[in-house]
Design a protein around this motif. Structure first.
Motif, PDB file in Angstrom:
ATOM      1  N   LEU A  17     119.803  94.156  10.559  1.00 13.49           N
ATOM      2  CA  LEU A  17     118.728  94.190   9.553  1.00 13.49           C
ATOM      3  C   LEU A  17     119.273  94.599   8.185  1.00 13.49           C
ATOM      4  CD1 LEU A  17     115.824  95.795  11.618  1.00 13.49           C
ATOM      5  CD2 LEU A  17     115.821  93.495  10.589  1.00 13.49           C
ATOM      6  N   THR A  18     120.218  95.528   8.160  1.00  6.41           N
ATOM      7  CA  THR A  18     120.776  95.934   6.857  1.00  6.41           C
ATOM      8  C   THR A  18     121.599  94.784   6.253  1.00  6.41           C
ATOM      9  OG1 THR A  18     122.659  97.031   7.915  1.00  6.41           O
ATOM     10  CG2 THR A  18     120.799  98.429   7.288  1.00  6.41           C
ATOM     11  N   THR A  19     122.241  93.995   7.095  1.00  2.00           N
ATOM     12  CA  THR A  19     122.984  92.830   6.576  1.00  2.00           C
ATOM     13  C   THR A  19     122.016  91.852   5.922  1.00  2.00           C
ATOM     14  OG1 THR A  19     124.630  93.075   8.302  1.00  2.00           O
ATOM     15  CG2 THR A  19     124.554  90.939   7.199  1.00  2.00           C
ATOM     16  N   GLU A  20     120.908  91.587   6.608  1.00  2.00           N
ATOM     17  CA  GLU A  20     119.905  90.650   6.080  1.00  2.00           C
ATOM     18  C   GLU A  20     119.297  91.194   4.779  1.00  2.00           C
ATOM     19  OE1 GLU A  20     116.926  89.742   9.044  1.00  2.00           O
ATOM     20  OE2 GLU A  20     115.672  88.745   7.538  1.00  2.00           O
ATOM     21  N   ALA A  21     118.911  92.470   4.796  1.00  2.00           N
ATOM     22  CA  ALA A  21     118.311  93.078   3.609  1.00  2.00           C
ATOM     23  C   ALA A  21     119.334  93.162   2.478  1.00  2.00           C
ATOM     24  CB  ALA A  21     117.792  94.472   3.946  1.00  2.00           C
ATOM     25  N   GLY A  22     120.587  93.360   2.854  1.00  4.21           N
ATOM     26  CA  GLY A  22     121.659  93.467   1.854  1.00  4.21           C
ATOM     27  C   GLY A  22     121.817  92.194   1.045  1.00  4.21           C
ATOM     28  N   ARG A  23     121.581  91.051   1.684  1.00  7.78           N
ATOM     29  CA  ARG A  23     121.675  89.769   0.963  1.00  7.78           C
ATOM     30  C   ARG A  23     120.659  89.729  -0.164  1.00  7.78           C
ATOM     31  NH1 ARG A  23     121.412  86.964   6.098  1.00  7.78           N
ATOM     32  NH2 ARG A  23     123.291  87.451   6.984  1.00  7.78           N
ATOM     33  N   LEU A  24     119.467  90.216   0.122  1.00  4.47           N
ATOM     34  CA  LEU A  24     118.394  90.248  -0.874  1.00  4.47           C
ATOM     35  C   LEU A  24     118.769  91.184  -2.027  1.00  4.47           C
ATOM     36  CD1 LEU A  24     115.411  89.414  -1.368  1.00  4.47           C
ATOM     37  CD2 LEU A  24     114.742  91.457  -0.099  1.00  4.47           C
ATOM     38  N   ILE A  25     119.280  92.352  -1.687  1.00  2.79           N
ATOM     39  CA  ILE A  25     119.652  93.326  -2.726  1.00  2.79           C
ATOM     40  C   ILE A  25     120.776  92.767  -3.594  1.00  2.79           C
ATOM     41  CG2 ILE A  25     120.652  95.621  -3.141  1.00  2.79           C
ATOM     42  CD1 ILE A  25     119.217  96.594  -0.630  1.00  2.79           C
ATOM     43  N   ALA A  26     121.802  92.220  -2.956  1.00  2.00           N
ATOM     44  CA  ALA A  26     122.958  91.713  -3.723  1.00  2.00           C
ATOM     45  C   ALA A  26     122.534  90.579  -4.643  1.00  2.00           C
ATOM     46  CB  ALA A  26     124.049  91.253  -2.758  1.00  2.00           C
ATOM     47  N   VAL A  52     112.548  95.329   0.888  1.00  2.00           N
ATOM     48  CA  VAL A  52     113.583  95.733   1.858  1.00  2.00           C
ATOM     49  C   VAL A  52     113.009  96.725   2.870  1.00  2.00           C
ATOM     50  CG1 VAL A  52     115.752  97.028   2.100  1.00  2.00           C
ATOM     51  CG2 VAL A  52     115.572  95.221   0.386  1.00  2.00           C
ATOM     52  N   GLU A  53     112.209  97.675   2.385  1.00  2.00           N
ATOM     53  CA  GLU A  53     111.615  98.638   3.329  1.00  2.00           C
ATOM     54  C   GLU A  53     110.758  97.902   4.364  1.00  2.00           C
ATOM     55  OE1 GLU A  53     110.696 102.600   2.055  1.00  2.00           O
ATOM     56  OE2 GLU A  53     108.702 102.459   2.956  1.00  2.00           O
ATOM     57  N   LYS A  54     109.995  96.918   3.901  1.00  2.00           N
ATOM     58  CA  LYS A  54     109.116  96.154   4.808  1.00  2.00           C
ATOM     59  C   LYS A  54     109.953  95.332   5.798  1.00  2.00           C
ATOM     60  CE  LYS A  54     105.083  93.083   4.776  1.00  2.00           C
ATOM     61  NZ  LYS A  54     105.467  92.482   6.024  1.00  2.00           N
ATOM     62  N   LEU A  55     110.991  94.677   5.268  1.00  2.00           N
ATOM     63  CA  LEU A  55     111.850  93.860   6.132  1.00  2.00           C
ATOM     64  C   LEU A  55     112.434  94.713   7.263  1.00  2.00           C
ATOM     65  CD1 LEU A  55     114.563  91.410   4.755  1.00  2.00           C
ATOM     66  CD2 LEU A  55     115.045  92.883   6.693  1.00  2.00           C
ATOM     67  N   ILE A  56     112.901  95.907   6.914  1.00  4.17           N
ATOM     68  CA  ILE A  56     113.538  96.760   7.930  1.00  4.17           C
ATOM     69  C   ILE A  56     112.485  97.294   8.913  1.00  4.17           C
ATOM     70  CG2 ILE A  56     114.780  98.945   8.278  1.00  4.17           C
ATOM     71  CD1 ILE A  56     116.391  98.270   5.763  1.00  4.17           C
ATOM     72  N   MET A  57     111.362  97.775   8.382  1.00  2.00           N
ATOM     73  CA  MET A  57     110.334  98.315   9.297  1.00  2.00           C
ATOM     74  C   MET A  57     109.793  97.225  10.221  1.00  2.00           C
ATOM     75  SD  MET A  57     108.092 100.971   7.093  1.00  2.00           S
ATOM     76  CE  MET A  57     108.736 102.521   6.468  1.00  2.00           C
ATOM     77  N   ASP A  58     109.484  96.049   9.669  1.00  2.00           N
ATOM     78  CA  ASP A  58     108.971  94.950  10.506  1.00  2.00           C
ATOM     79  C   ASP A  58     109.999  94.561  11.569  1.00  2.00           C
ATOM     80  OD1 ASP A  58     106.691  94.941   9.006  1.00  2.00           O
ATOM     81  OD2 ASP A  58     107.104  93.063   7.944  1.00  2.00           O
ATOM     82  N   GLY A  59     111.256  94.517  11.172  1.00  2.00           N
ATOM     83  CA  GLY A  59     112.330  94.134  12.099  1.00  2.00           C
ATOM     84  C   GLY A  59     112.446  95.123  13.249  1.00  2.00           C
ATOM     85  N   HIS A 107     126.141  99.806  -7.790  1.00  2.00           N
ATOM     86  CA  HIS A 107     126.417 100.984  -6.967  1.00  2.00           C
ATOM     87  C   HIS A 107     125.090 101.529  -6.439  1.00  2.00           C
ATOM     88  CE1 HIS A 107     128.985 104.302  -5.593  1.00  2.00           C
ATOM     89  NE2 HIS A 107     128.015 105.117  -5.966  1.00  2.00           N
ATOM     90  N   SER A 108     124.551 100.818  -5.468  1.00  2.00           N
ATOM     91  CA  SER A 108     123.381 101.330  -4.750  1.00  2.00           C
ATOM     92  C   SER A 108     123.499 100.834  -3.311  1.00  2.00           C
ATOM     93  CB  SER A 108     122.074 100.910  -5.422  1.00  2.00           C
ATOM     94  OG  SER A 108     122.100  99.579  -5.776  1.00  2.00           O
ATOM     95  N   CYS A 109     122.599 101.289  -2.465  1.00  2.00           N
ATOM     96  CA  CYS A 109     122.800 101.011  -1.040  1.00  2.00           C
ATOM     97  C   CYS A 109     121.496 101.121  -0.260  1.00  2.00           C
ATOM     98  CB  CYS A 109     123.789 102.032  -0.458  1.00  2.00           C
ATOM     99  SG  CYS A 109     123.165 103.718  -0.519  1.00  2.00           S
ATOM    100  N   ILE A 110     121.551 100.601   0.959  1.00  2.00           N
ATOM    101  CA  ILE A 110     120.498 100.862   1.936  1.00  2.00           C
ATOM    102  C   ILE A 110     120.982 102.066   2.746  1.00  2.00           C
ATOM    103  CG2 ILE A 110     119.224  99.939   3.899  1.00  2.00           C
ATOM    104  CD1 ILE A 110     120.194  97.128   3.025  1.00  2.00           C
ATOM    105  N   SER A 111     120.097 103.003   3.006  1.00  3.97           N
ATOM    106  CA  SER A 111     120.487 104.165   3.808  1.00  3.97           C
ATOM    107  C   SER A 111     119.452 104.346   4.919  1.00  3.97           C
ATOM    108  CB  SER A 111     120.537 105.398   2.903  1.00  3.97           C
ATOM    109  OG  SER A 111     120.757 106.553   3.667  1.00  3.97           O
ATOM    110  N   VAL A 112     119.906 104.301   6.163  1.00  2.00           N
ATOM    111  CA  VAL A 112     118.982 104.420   7.302  1.00  2.00           C
ATOM    112  C   VAL A 112     119.559 105.357   8.366  1.00  2.00           C
ATOM    113  CG1 VAL A 112     117.694 103.196   9.104  1.00  2.00           C
ATOM    114  CG2 VAL A 112     118.262 102.009   6.996  1.00  2.00           C
TER     115      VAL A 112
END
Ligand code: IPD
Length: 278
Positions: A17-26, A52-59, A107-112
């Motif tokens: 999920l972080t890989t998928e969300a990461g594409r959106l962020i990048a 991104v929060e929704k994508l991860i929670m739904d996933g 310089h930002s990130c997803i953190s879970v």
């Protein structure tokens, strides 16, 4: 296994999920982003944070409909921070370093983090712009892009590279403490760095690139993953006054060694943000 939960499967799910969300962020980090202010004029949220929060929670819900969440944007949008219980709980910062993200500073990130019985079992910090992925599972070490990592082993404040942040509030008493600490620390350490992401600061301590990080004003979602990743890399995470780390206290000090952590704690002017996260 924690309570029959397959943590290996949880790890695989959140990693994907972080890989998928990461594409959106990048993709969105290629240009400056529109934003809305939350608690003040430097506490920002973008559409990407929310998506991104929704994508991860739904996933996660697709696999684990009963799991709980403490998400930055859900907490900020009125309901407050959900209570941390013994149930499996995913603590999510969809874009840590939103100010950097708004400015297209890469310089930002997803953190879970995943907590079960209030113990952190999984931590992932992923900067998709620079392809930096930090991962840990409890008792299994910390990794940077799949390679095992360790903290620097530095014990002396005088030789330490220290990270911290100005934070996302201009509250006067807080700014006083922040500025006082910067002035004191800068005179005593090798170097002081302010890079704009609390989670990536902790990842740098785990990597052995920075020796210590402290901040008073963070939230549970900024530090949940970083706490596990630093400890699995052999470092320590404590309260900035020297006691035990309390994830709901909005205070953190991470260091390569206990000696460095305690030396830094002795120097810091203390600030206790209110309200706490619980
Ligand atoms: C913030 C960033 C910032 C730190 C704040 C955090 P956000 O997270 O990590 O560098 O100083 O304490 O809350 O709002 O960008 O997710």
């Amino acid at each position: 296994m924690a309570e029959g939960l397959d943590l290996g499967k949880c790890f695989e799910i959140i990693n994907n999920l972080t890989t998928e969300a990461g594409r959106l962020i990048a993709r969105n980090n290629e240009t400056r982003q529109d934003f809305v202010c939350k608690s003040g004029d430097i506490d920002l949220v973008t559409q990407t944070d929310q998506d991104v929060e929704k994508l991860i929670m739904d996933g996660i819900r697709q696999h684990y409909p009963d799991h709980k969440f403490i998400g930055e944007e859900e907490s900020s949008s009125g309901g407050g921070v959900n209570k941390l219980t013994d149930a499996p709980t995913w603590i999510i910062d969809p874009v840590d370093g939103t100010m950097n993200f708004v400015h297209a500073f890469p310089h930002s990130c997803i953190s879970v983090g995943l907590k079960v019985n209030k113990v952190t079992e999984i931590g992932i910090i992923y900067n998709p712009m620079l392809e930096q992925r930090f991962t840990a599972r409890r008792g299994q070490g910390a990794y940077y892009n799949g390679k095992r990592i360790q903290t620097s082993g530095q014990k002396e404040l005088g030789k330490a590279l220290v990270t911290s942040e100005f934070g996302t509030s201009r509250d006067e008493p807080k700014m006083l403490a922040v500025n006082e600490n910067f002035a004191k620390i800068a005179k005593q350490v090798h170097g002081l760095r302010v890079l704009g992401s609390a989670a990536l600061n902790m990842a740098m301590v785990a990597l052995g690139a920075a020796d210590a990080n402290y901040e008073m004003g963070i939230h549970a979602w900024d530090v949940c993953a970083g706490d596990l990743i630093v400890r699995e890399a052999g470092g320590v995470v404590i309260d900035p006054a020297g006691g035990e780390f309390d994830i709901m206290s909005r205070r953190v000090l991470a260091a390569a060694t206990p000696e460095l952590a305690q030396e830094l704690a002795k120097v810091l002017t203390q600030f206790y943000p209110q309200p706490r996260d619980d």
